[in-house]
Design a protein around this motif. Structure first.
Motif: not given
Length: 286
Positions: A51-59, A45-46, A35-40
């Motif tokens: 992923a948003e919390l850690t940012g791209r380097p964390g991902v 969704a968690r 699912p996309s971010r909007a559909e999750a």
């Protein structure tokens, strides 16, 4: 500093590259079902929130770690593809009665005047683990072992041939241990072996990963993606060639005396015991 880091990098790159290919295959196979971010909702969704919390380097770090774990699990050592399957005809009980070559300090091989004359032995005239030249060098080296010369003169050519084949088979099974001993004896030679084997493992596992990815792309995109199998086969063939070269380094180290084989050492001890044995070839009581 660089030479100290290289061995660790060699061990890391094969599982990492393999894991990346398998993750890419997984994305091709089921990526459109995510699912996309909007559909999750729920757990998905968690995951997006994390992923948003850690940012791209964390991902990116998480993906690299996941790729390494997957690659470590699915990676195949190149030597595993070269080893001959076990053959029951070469079990000790089938080749000669009792354990060979020494049992409780007595060379039991000489206690049986007739070596088995059955035709149930594999030809064992070649091995996939070594190049032809290294295999020829190893056979010449083993043929000069004093035990084989004694067996030919005091027993029969059949005794010598069976013992020679057992020695060759035992040495091939010892390649891993011989590599460890080479590491302790000659680090320069071992580094050549380690480099070649790391390249072999890398090519073989990338080739296997590319084959799996090609299969997924052929289903999801176009059957023409199966043409990538040619690249996969080429990589695997190149990897197996590198593995033979790596094994050659160990064999040549054995031939020139940089490392010693347990099987050959046992054969030498047997020959020494026979040298002091009575005329009938049986050693005296301990």
């Amino acid at each position: 500093m660089l030479t100290q880091l290289l061995p660790g990098f060699r061990e890391l790159r094969s599982p990492l590259a393999t894991g990346v290919l398998w993750l890419l295959t997984l994305w091709v196979a089921v990526g459109d079902r995510m699912p996309s971010r909007a559909e999750a909702t729920g757990f998905a969704a968690r995951v997006y929130d994390l992923a948003e919390l850690t940012g791209r380097p964390g991902v990116g770090a998480a993906l690299i770690f996941t790729a390494y774990v997957i690659g470590s699990v699915v990676s195949i050592p190149a030597n595993q593809l070269l080893r001959e399957p076990a053959h029951a005809a070469w079990d000790a009980d089938n080749v000669l009665p009792d354990q060979w070559p020494v049992l409780q300090g007595r060379p039991v091989l000489t206690q049986h005047p007739s070596a088995p004359a059955g035709a149930g032995y594999p030809a064992f005239s070649d091995t996939r683990l070594l190049t032809r030249q290294a295999w020829a060098d190893l056979q010449s080296h083993v043929s000069a072992v004093p035990l084989l010369l004694w067996l030919e003169s005091q027993r029969s050519e059949r005794h010598r041939d069976v013992a020679r084949r057992i020695l060759l088979r035992s040495i091939l099974e010892e390649l891993g241990q011989l590599g460890t001993r080479l590491h302790a004896q000659n680090s320069a030679l071992y580094d050549d072996h380690d480099r070649l084997m790391a390249e072999a493992d890398l090519r073989v596992n990338i080739g296997a990963g590319v084959a799996v990815l090609a299969g997924a792309l052929s289903v999801r995109v176009s059957p023409l993606c199966l043409l990538v199998f040619a690249v996969s086969a080429l990589l695997i063939i190149m990897g197996l060639a590198r593995a033979r070269q790596a094994n050659d380094v160990i064999v040549q180290a054995l031939v020139i005396g940089e490392v010693t084989s347990t099987a050959l050492a046992e054969a030498d001890r047997t020959a020494e015991a026979l040298a002091g044995a009575p005329a009938d070839g049986r050693p005296g009581a301990p």
